[in-house]
Design an enzyme around this catalytic site. Structure first.
Site, short mmCIF file in Angstrom:
data_model
loop_
_atom_site.label_atom_id
_atom_site.label_comp_id
_atom_site.label_asym_id
_atom_site.label_seq_id
_atom_site.Cartn_x
_atom_site.Cartn_y
_atom_site.Cartn_z
CE LYS A 36 -3.82 -2.29 2.38
NZ LYS A 36 -4.51 -2.55 3.66
CG ASP B 94 -9.30 0.48 5.11
OD1 ASP B 94 -9.17 0.24 3.90
OD2 ASP B 94 -8.56 0.02 6.00
CD GLN C 121 -3.24 -3.87 6.92
OE1 GLN C 121 -3.18 -2.92 6.14
NE2 GLN C 121 -3.85 -5.00 6.62
#
Ligand code: ADP
Length: 281
Positions: free
Chosen positions: A53, A120, A97
């Site tokens: 990422k 997200d 994460q």
């Protein structure tokens, strides 16, 4: 013969568009675009994901603000890092994460991310905005699946889509996005009776159960489109929730693992990051 849907190529095209968009944003606003990745502990899979990422963000002209915390970091310590990033004008998006170490309350930490930086799309506010079909940031994997279907020229209006799995991350938001595209949506889960009977009715089957090779030939009608969200390590390399060998000959189009949905998820993360920067200006 099934056509293999090339997620890698489609993701590359999206990342190119994001790079142009980031350049334009910088020259117009004289502001940078930044992504903060927060990694707690040393789960090897999470480390791999965060590394790619960050690498692909940098390639798209997005600044890298990485925070690394030890596996025994406390709730308050992680919360303080998120609060600091929330305040920082150079940070357009915050990615926490997952999964977090078990002693941490993930939901509470996710909800500290302001919705405008929630790249997200996992906060309670973002979920609410999605449910209401209001502007906001959506979860990356469902966005990637829709972008892939769009790139394939598939019109979702009226088609029968069966989503296998109801997770907060994939199945549930995906079902909502498909509904907004006027698909007729069915969601199956671990308590569904006779999964194959349900999935065999689908024009599009999207497998997101997190179970290797859950979907076999008996689950798919002839000519269906199959999208595989699963990714699992096996003796034969990476495999999906779909038994590709058995299923692909029956389908009209199918995504491979790897090289299908995976690269699209990261591309959509980058797109959400520039989108977040725009929301904040
Ligand atoms: P994801 O990576 O897709 O978010 P999760 O492990 O969080 O995966 O969620 C798995 C989802 O798959 C759950 O919603 C669960 O109900 C669903 N699931 C598990 N087993 C089956 C099954 N046999 N058939 C259909 N859905 C299933």
């Amino acid at each position: 013969m099934a056509q293999i849907i090339d997620g890698k190529a489609a993701a590359g095209r999206i990342r190119d568009l994001v790079k142009d968009d980031v350049d334009k944003f910088r020259s117009v606003t004289h502001r940078t675009v930044g992504l903060a990745t927060v990694l707690v502990g040393d789960d090897p899979a999470s480390e791999v994901y965060v590394t790619s990422k960050r690498r692909l963000s940098r390639q798209a002209g997005i600044e890298d603000h990485h925070r690394r915390l030890s596996a025994d970091a406390g709730q308050d310590e992680v919360a303080a890092v998120i609060d600091e990033l929330a305040e920082d004008d150079a940070v357009s998006g915050i990615l926490l994460q997952l999964p977090l170490p078990k002693h941490l309350d993930s939901k509470a930490l996710i909800d500290r991310i302001p919705w405008q930086k929630d790249v997200d799309g996992l906060t309670t506010t973002s979920a609410g905005l999605l449910a209401r079909n209001a502007p906001g940031l959506r979860p990356c994997t469902p966005l990637g699946i829709l972008a892939l279907l769009r790139a394939e020229g598939i019109d979702l209006s009226g088609v029968s889509a069966v989503v296998v799995g109801r997770s907060e991350l994939v199945g549930k938001p995906l079902a909502q996005l498909l509904l907004q595209q006027n698909a007729t949506v069915t969601v199956t889960h671990s308590r569904t009776r006779d999964l194959a009977t349900v999935t065999r009715t689908a024009d599009i089957v999207i497998a997101a159960a997190g179970i290797p090779h859950l979907i076999g030939a008996e689950h798919v009608k002839a000519g269906a489109i199959v999208i595989d969200v699963g990714i699992h390590r096996s003796a034969n390399g990476l495999i999906g929730d779909v038994d590709f060998e058995a299923v692909s000959p029956i389908t009209s189009r199918i995504t491979p693992v790897p090289g299908g949905v995976g690269p699209m998820t990261i591309a959509e993360l980058l797109r959400n990051t520039i989108q977040a920067a725009k929301i904040q200006t």
